[in-house]
Enzyme design. Structure first.
Site, PDB file in Angstrom:
ATOM      1  N   ASP A  42      84.364  55.784  81.825  1.00 20.87           N
ATOM      2  CA  ASP A  42      82.367  55.668  81.302  1.00 20.87           C
ATOM      3  C   ASP A  42      82.431  56.505  81.889  1.00 20.87           C
ATOM      4  O   ASP A  42      81.339  57.337  82.798  1.00 20.87           O
ATOM      5  CB  ASP A  42      82.255  54.363  82.393  1.00 20.87           C
ATOM      6  CG  ASP A  42      82.798  53.437  81.587  1.00 20.87           C
ATOM      7  OD1 ASP A  42      83.465  52.727  81.052  1.00 20.87           O
ATOM      8  OD2 ASP A  42      82.582  52.283  82.815  1.00 20.87           O
ATOM      9  N   LYS A 140      83.330  47.569  76.199  1.00 15.78           N
ATOM     10  CA  LYS A 140      83.092  47.139  77.120  1.00 15.78           C
ATOM     11  C   LYS A 140      81.955  46.544  77.614  1.00 15.78           C
ATOM     12  O   LYS A 140      80.440  47.095  77.610  1.00 15.78           O
ATOM     13  CB  LYS A 140      84.143  47.589  78.475  1.00 15.78           C
ATOM     14  CG  LYS A 140      83.917  47.962  79.277  1.00 15.78           C
ATOM     15  CD  LYS A 140      84.393  48.370  80.406  1.00 15.78           C
ATOM     16  CE  LYS A 140      84.507  49.498  80.807  1.00 15.78           C
ATOM     17  NZ  LYS A 140      82.853  49.364  81.723  1.00 15.78           N
ATOM     18  N   CYS A 185      83.934  50.289  87.676  1.00 13.84           N
ATOM     19  CA  CYS A 185      84.733  49.988  86.543  1.00 13.84           C
ATOM     20  C   CYS A 185      86.322  51.129  86.691  1.00 13.84           C
ATOM     21  O   CYS A 185      87.072  50.283  86.127  1.00 13.84           O
ATOM     22  CB  CYS A 185      84.038  51.083  85.625  1.00 13.84           C
ATOM     23  SG  CYS A 185      82.482  50.084  85.246  1.00 13.84           S
TER      24      CYS A 185
HETATM   25  C1  VGL Z   1      79.790  50.768  86.060  1.00 18.45           C
HETATM   26  C2  VGL Z   1      78.349  49.188  86.943  1.00 18.45           C
HETATM   27  C3  VGL Z   1      77.872  49.375  86.053  1.00 18.45           C
HETATM   28  C4  VGL Z   1      80.825  51.542  86.360  1.00 18.45           C
HETATM   29  C5  VGL Z   1      79.047  50.127  85.139  1.00 18.45           C
HETATM   30  O1  VGL Z   1      81.229  52.342  85.480  1.00 18.45           O
HETATM   31  O2  VGL Z   1      81.540  51.421  87.577  1.00 18.45           O
HETATM   32  N1  VGL Z   1      78.741  50.281  87.180  1.00 18.45           N
HETATM   33  N2  VGL Z   1      78.225  49.184  85.122  1.00 18.45           N
END
Ligand code: VGL
Ligand code: ZN
Length: 240
Positions: A42, A140, A185
């Site tokens: 991410d 995802k 994540c």
């Molecule tokens: C994430 C919060 C919400 C992450 C993704 O990538 O850690 N955190 N969505």
């Protein structure tokens, strides 16, 4: 003629002079092989400075990841990829603010600012990532009613993203996890990778956390208990 004492002293000096640098600067001890994969989690605009869910110092992971990726023949990247009005967004729950929690059919859900909406600039991978040899980008969190911090399993605990099957099909045994955010994540991905039977390393300086109400310390404790190895990027040998 040198006497015995002088010879010992001279040897001692030489031995120290040659040994000291390697002993003091621990040499990188981990060499990724063909059964190793780097998972870059991410690294998207929403989680970087100026993004709607910016992680403190998030941009600092990019050069560390770019350098480390050179040591891996297998690299997989992930993208948080939500629908508009996703269930994890505080904006769709009246009276709720970001970072509060609600109970959903699959368990507790932290609510977030709107982020990583499919096809938006915020959901794009950082333009500063330089990993042209990455083989797979896995998305995802694309089911409107289920979140997915983990790159392996959605938050319902049963819907697979297919990543474990992909990695096993490629004969991967070890995964190294880096990216954003350490306590969400990255940690959930590392824990599920252990459950799927992989050897797992989290590269601490290649990650940054959100740290909502003690979540960062809890994530490291959960990972340690699950047998996740906590390492630094300097532990990985990258040939020049
Ligand atoms: C994430 C919060 C919400 C992450 C993704 O990538 O850690 N955190 N969505
Ligand atoms: Zn998300």
């Amino acid at each position: 003629m040198l006497d015995r004492r002088q010879i010992v002293a001279a040897l001692g000096t030489t031995a120290l002079a040659t040994l000291a640098p390697t002993a003091l600067l621990a040499a990188p001890s981990i060499k990724p092989d063909d059964a190793s994969a780097l998972l870059v989690i991410d690294v998207q605009n929403c989680f970087l400075p100026g993004g709607s869910l910016a992680v403190k110092e998030g941009e600092q992971v990019v050069p560390v990841i770019n350098k480390m990726a050179k040591a891996f023949s297998n690299v997989v990247m992930t993208q948080d990829w939500h629908t508009p009005g996703h269930v994890s967004f505080a904006s769709v729950h009246s009276g709720k603010k970001p970072f509060e929690t609600i109970d959903l059919p699959y368990g507790k859900q932290v609510l977030w600012p709107d982020h990583c909406v499919q096809g938006t600039d915020g959901a794009a991978l950082s333009k500063d990532l330089a990993i042209p040899h990455a083989e797979l980008i896995i998305r995802k969190g694309f089911h409107k009613d289920v979140d997915s911090y983990s790159a392996f399993l959605e938050a319902d605990g049963k819907t697979s993203t297919g990543l474990a099957g992909y990695l096993k099909g490629r004969k991967i045994k070890r995964v190294f996890v880096a990216g954003l955010a350490t306590d969400f994540c990255v940690a959930w991905t590392a824990l599920d990778a252990r459950k799927a039977g992989f050897e797992v390393y989290v590269v601490e300086d290649a990650c940054r956390g959100i740290d909502n109400q003690g979540s960062l310390a809890k994530a490291w404790a959960d990972m340690a208990k699950a047998g996740v190895k906590r390492i630094q990027s300097a532990d990985i040998a990258v040939s020049a």
